[in-house]
Write a protein that holds these residues in place. Structure first.
Motif, mmCIF file in Angstrom:
data_model
loop_
_atom_site.group_PDB
_atom_site.id
_atom_site.type_symbol
_atom_site.label_atom_id
_atom_site.label_comp_id
_atom_site.label_asym_id
_atom_site.label_seq_id
_atom_site.Cartn_x
_atom_site.Cartn_y
_atom_site.Cartn_z
ATOM 1 N N ASP A 150 0.841 -1.205 0.000
ATOM 2 C CA ASP A 150 0.000 0.000 0.000
ATOM 3 C C ASP A 150 0.876 1.254 0.000
ATOM 4 O O ASP A 150 0.599 2.216 -0.719
ATOM 5 N N LYS A 197 -7.064 0.330 -4.687
ATOM 6 C CA LYS A 197 -6.888 -1.104 -4.500
ATOM 7 C C LYS A 197 -8.257 -1.749 -4.571
ATOM 8 O O LYS A 197 -9.216 -1.248 -3.987
ATOM 9 N N THR A 248 -6.409 -9.273 -5.135
ATOM 10 C CA THR A 248 -6.263 -7.838 -4.923
ATOM 11 C C THR A 248 -5.356 -7.305 -6.019
ATOM 12 O O THR A 248 -4.374 -7.934 -6.401
ATOM 13 N N TYR A 293 -3.808 -3.346 -7.691
ATOM 14 C CA TYR A 293 -3.729 -1.889 -7.614
ATOM 15 C C TYR A 293 -4.041 -1.350 -9.002
ATOM 16 O O TYR A 293 -3.494 -1.827 -9.996
#
Length: 161
Positions: free
Chosen positions: A79, A96, A113, A115
């Motif tokens: 992150d 995200k 997940t 980005y």
């Protein structure tokens, strides 16, 4: 305390052999294998690193990814790398989210997940900024590049009919 394992899909500088892989994934993740997004998306060169759109893009490509399992601490470090403070933050470089990816090694669609950064008016960019084969960079072999766009499409067609 045992940490969660988070399945992530990476497509740029976090892929094997790229600069950020050494620092963030090499020693702190479990490599699952390669795959590709289930729907076509826009992938654009952001000046040394790519952006993938969250929004499906009809004229886009199936984005080729590497899939990893990471713990919560590593996800938090990612992150930071990706400039993601919290969902919807005005200053986020990337957002995200969860996308469906066909995993070559698992031979099925999985949720990962990822980005992303939606490019405003992607149609205005046309194809000139898009990675035409869905592969940003050159770290995958020819077989890995061909597999997602040919063989896997047939498998997906079979599972969605």
């Amino acid at each position: 305390m045992e940490q969660n394992k988070n399945r992530i899909a990476v497509y740029g500088t976090l892929k094997r052999g790229r600069g950020n892989w050494d620092y963030f994934l090499k020693d702190s993740s479990t490599y699952i294998g390669t795959g590709r997004t289930v729907v076509k998306r826009h992938i654009t060169n952001g000046g040394g690193f790519p952006f993938v759109s969250e929004t499906p893009y009809e004229n886009g490509v199936y984005v080729l990814v590497e899939i990893y399992l990471v713990d919560d601490d590593t996800l938090e470090e990612l992150d930071g790398l990706e400039g993601h403070a919290y969902p919807g933050c005005l200053y986020n470089l990337y957002e995200k989210g969860i996308v469906e990816v066909f995993s070559n090694s698992e031979d099925k669609v999985v949720e990962c997940t990822i980005y992303y950064k939606d490019i405003m008016d992607a149609d205005k960019f046309g194809d000139r900024f898009m990675a035409k084969d869905g592969n940003w960079g050159d770290t995958q072999t020819e077989d890995e590049v061909m597999s997602p766009n040919n063989i896997i499409n047939e498998k997906l067609d079979e599972t969605t009919e």
